[in-house]
Design an enzyme around this catalytic site. Structure first.
Site, PDB file in Angstrom:
ATOM      1  N   LYS B  43       0.914  -1.321   0.019  1.00 34.93           N
ATOM      2  CA  LYS B  43      -0.044   0.112   0.065  1.00 34.93           C
ATOM      3  C   LYS B  43       0.808   1.339  -0.050  1.00 34.93           C
ATOM      4  O   LYS B  43       1.823   1.144   0.561  1.00 34.93           O
ATOM      5  CB  LYS B  43      -0.940  -0.010   1.267  1.00 34.93           C
ATOM      6  CG  LYS B  43      -1.882   1.150   1.180  1.00 34.93           C
ATOM      7  CD  LYS B  43      -2.848   0.983   2.550  1.00 34.93           C
ATOM      8  CE  LYS B  43      -4.104   2.018   2.596  1.00 34.93           C
ATOM      9  NZ  LYS B  43      -4.908   1.623   3.778  1.00 34.93           N
ATOM     10  N   SER B 118      -9.657   1.560   2.860  1.00 36.69           N
ATOM     11  CA  SER B 118      -8.905   2.253   1.706  1.00 36.69           C
ATOM     12  C   SER B 118      -7.735   1.682   1.235  1.00 36.69           C
ATOM     13  O   SER B 118      -7.225   1.981   0.020  1.00 36.69           O
ATOM     14  CB  SER B 118      -8.345   3.403   2.708  1.00 36.69           C
ATOM     15  OG  SER B 118      -7.530   2.817   3.448  1.00 36.69           O
ATOM     16  N   SER B 142      -9.870  -0.791   6.843  1.00 35.92           N
ATOM     17  CA  SER B 142      -9.362  -0.619   5.545  1.00 35.92           C
ATOM     18  C   SER B 142      -8.522  -1.819   4.930  1.00 35.92           C
ATOM     19  O   SER B 142      -8.143  -1.794   3.729  1.00 35.92           O
ATOM     20  CB  SER B 142      -8.349   0.703   5.602  1.00 35.92           C
ATOM     21  OG  SER B 142      -9.237   1.909   5.726  1.00 35.92           O
TER      22      SER B 142
END
Lengths: 103, 474
Positions: B43, B118, B142
């Site tokens: 990420k 996310s 997330s």
């Protein structure tokens, strides 16, 4: 929303958020907003703050911290070099970060 | 970390369609470890030395970290091949990956739908086979949310299990880095690699609060639970005799299609020798409010570092708004003049709407006269949620809920109504408030769309949720 610096929560009316009040908080947070943003945020903040108002019903609860402070000796270690620290700065001069003139 | 000169594009067009990666760059490790031969996507809020780390924000479009996050060092040490940095909601603020400054990511299961967020890029990359494994971060769901929406496995570790050193902070009292995989065992094997104490993140010390004995100098024992646990080995599907608690409050709010899949999975567990009991978590009615007040408050403080001086968009280059729109406070153009004006202009230019919303609401919740009404009450609610979970774990080994109360929505459906997006987090945020471990595993499909099942365990009880999850996937 009446976020004056000496604001009084008892006067807060979560349903009434106007763009000027949004601008005041934006000023505290150092974020410029244009007129459209301030107007849109005023409407959305009224909904969100109204929803947050349910926290009034929460009782006081004792909490035992999961974490405790653990001290260690303060020893000198290698950190970033000056060059590494400045590598992402938009502007620098003579080994220093360069910001706007402070008036 | 030395990067290959030429970024490698794996998967070609299919990958570009998804927009799962912000930066594609392959870094091969020559270490021989448990992840040798495995590809891992990371990420883009996890620092990678020499590879830009944008947090999905225009503010950090050109930011190149001078060091690796601890988890990235561990990936390299385990022999993993890094394949790129994945798309995400800006600074982790969102549940659909639509608030990224680099455009939305598509769900590989149905490209018109969101992948969740996310960490949507990480989940989409794993679901599409673009990477074997991925890392995300979970502040209020997330990792679990996109795992559920993309039909893969995601784990949110206990607060303190995995080092946050090098993770760009959004709400640091809530967030943990967590793994994605296409199977429970794969995700657990990645957890084995990244878990453990780190002297650069003091919250990874496991100590007196859990009974570790202080030594002669009064320093508590810091033996970390990850040092004594093999997570991948726990994915054995052996749930005979396990008690699973079902919190009624978190089933009632879910859509019928989701509940139907969830109940089928529970019945299947029952057939494998699991005892199911109802438990009650009355505090969770206030969890979403408490979560957002705390997360926004921490965000308003954490994101104060983005001033356009040390990194990020410079106030002297920012052109946000016209002179008139910037108001009377912006009389001086360019970088000269008041520091705060330059600062505010950089932030107007560099941050997207959702980030501004959260910074402003957080500033408001912490401002004089409102702190007690919002922030202090949210802390009380957080303690209440923890207590409710403690009581539930007296009756059950793990708790089970649908991960998300809805099927993955179509892109663009909910962006203009922030509150409706926040409500989607009802089943995931209580876990972060209570610092607990949880896993999301694919439990089945409805209308061709994946439904995720969440298992929550007691603190440092990762092995139990991994075991329960592995029984569902079989």
């Amino acid at each position: 929303m009446t976020a004056t610096d000496e604001g009084d929560a008892s006067n807060a009316d979560a349903d009434a958020v106007d763009p000027d009040e949004v601008r005041h908080v934006a000023d505290l947070a150092r974020v410029d907003l244009d007129d459209d943003e301030a107007a849109a945020f005023a409407e959305q903040f009224a909904d969100v703050l109204d929803y947050f108002a349910a926290l009034d019903e929460v009782p006081e609860v004792e909490d035992e911290p999961d974490l405790v402070n653990v001290m260690r000796a303060d020893e000198v270690r290698d950190g970033l070099t000056q060059e590494e620290a400045l590598a992402n700065a938009p502007d620098s001069e003579a080994g220093f970060f360069k910001g706007p003139t402070v008036s | 970390m030395s990067a290959d000169d030429a970024p490698t594009h794996r998967g070609g067009d299919a990958a570009d369609d998804l927009n799962a990666f912000i930066t594609r760059e392959t870094v091969v490790s020559d270490a021989d470890g448990p992840l040798a031969g495995k590809t891992v996507a990371v990420k883009d809020n996890i620092s990678t030395e020499g590879i830009r780390t944008t947090c999905g924000s225009a503010m950090l479009e050109e930011y190149v970290p001078p060091y690796d996050a601890t988890v990235v060092e561990r990936l390299r040490g385990a022999g993993a091949t890094l394949v790129g940095k994945t798309n995400m909601d800006e600074f982790g603020m969102g549940g659909t990956t639509e608030t990224s400054a680099f455009g939305p990511t598509s769900n590989p299961v149905d490209r018109e739908r969101v992948p969740g967020g996310s960490s949507g890029g990480s989940a989409a990359a794993v679901a599409a086979g673009e990477a074997d494994l991925a890392l995300g971060s979970d502040t209020g769901g997330s990792v679990r949310n996109p795992a559920a929406f993309c039909g893969v496995v995601g784990i949110k570790p206990t607060y303190g299990l995995v080092s946050r050193y090098g993770l760009v902070a959004y709400a640091n009292s809530l967030e943990q880095i967590g793994p994605f995989g296409r199977s429970v065992e794969d995700a657990a094997a990645l957890l084995d690699v990244i878990a453990g104490p780190d002297e650069r993140d003091a919250t990874t010390r496991y100590d007196a609060a859990e009974g570790g004995a202080p030594d002669a100098a009064g320093v508590p024992d810091d033996t970390h639970p990850a040092e004594a646990t093999a997570y991948a080995a726990a994915a054995d599907g052996d749930v005979e005799g396990m008690t699973v608690g079902v919190p009624t409050e978190l089933i009632e709010g879910a859509d019928d299609e989701v509940v139907a899949v969830f109940e089928d999975a529970l019945a299947d567990l029952d057939a494998q020798g699991v005892e199911t009991v109802e438990v009650s978590l009355p505090s969770v009615e206030h969890a979403v409010q408490a979560y957002y007040v705390i997360a926004m408050s921490e965000a308003s403080s954490n994101l104060a570092r983005f001033d356009g001086v040390r990194y990020g968009v410079s106030g002297s280059e920012a052109t946000g708004g016209t002179e008139g729109e910037r108001g009377s406070s912006s009389e001086i153009d360019g970088g000269d003049g008041n520091w705060n004006e330059s600062f505010a202009r950089a932030r107007e230019e560099g941050f997207g709407d959702e980030v501004k919303r959260r910074i402003l609401l957080g500033t408001y919740a912490l401002s004089a006269g409102y702190h007690d009404k919002y922030y202090k009450k949210a802390q009380d609610a957080r303690a209440w949620v923890k207590r409710d979970f403690d009581e539930a774990f007296a009756e059950a080994d793990v708790l089970a809920t649908p991960t998300m109360p809805v099927l993955p929505p179509k892109r663009g459906e909910s962006l203009d109504d922030p509150l409706s997006l926040y409500l989607m987090d009802a089943n995931t945020v209580p876990v972060n408030l209570a610092n607990l471990p949880a896993i999301s595993v694919p439990a089945g499909e409805r209308e061709g769309l994946p439904v995720g099942m969440q298992f929550v365990g007691p603190a440092f009880g990762e092995a139990a949720v991994i075991r329960a999850g592995s029984a569902v996937e079989e």
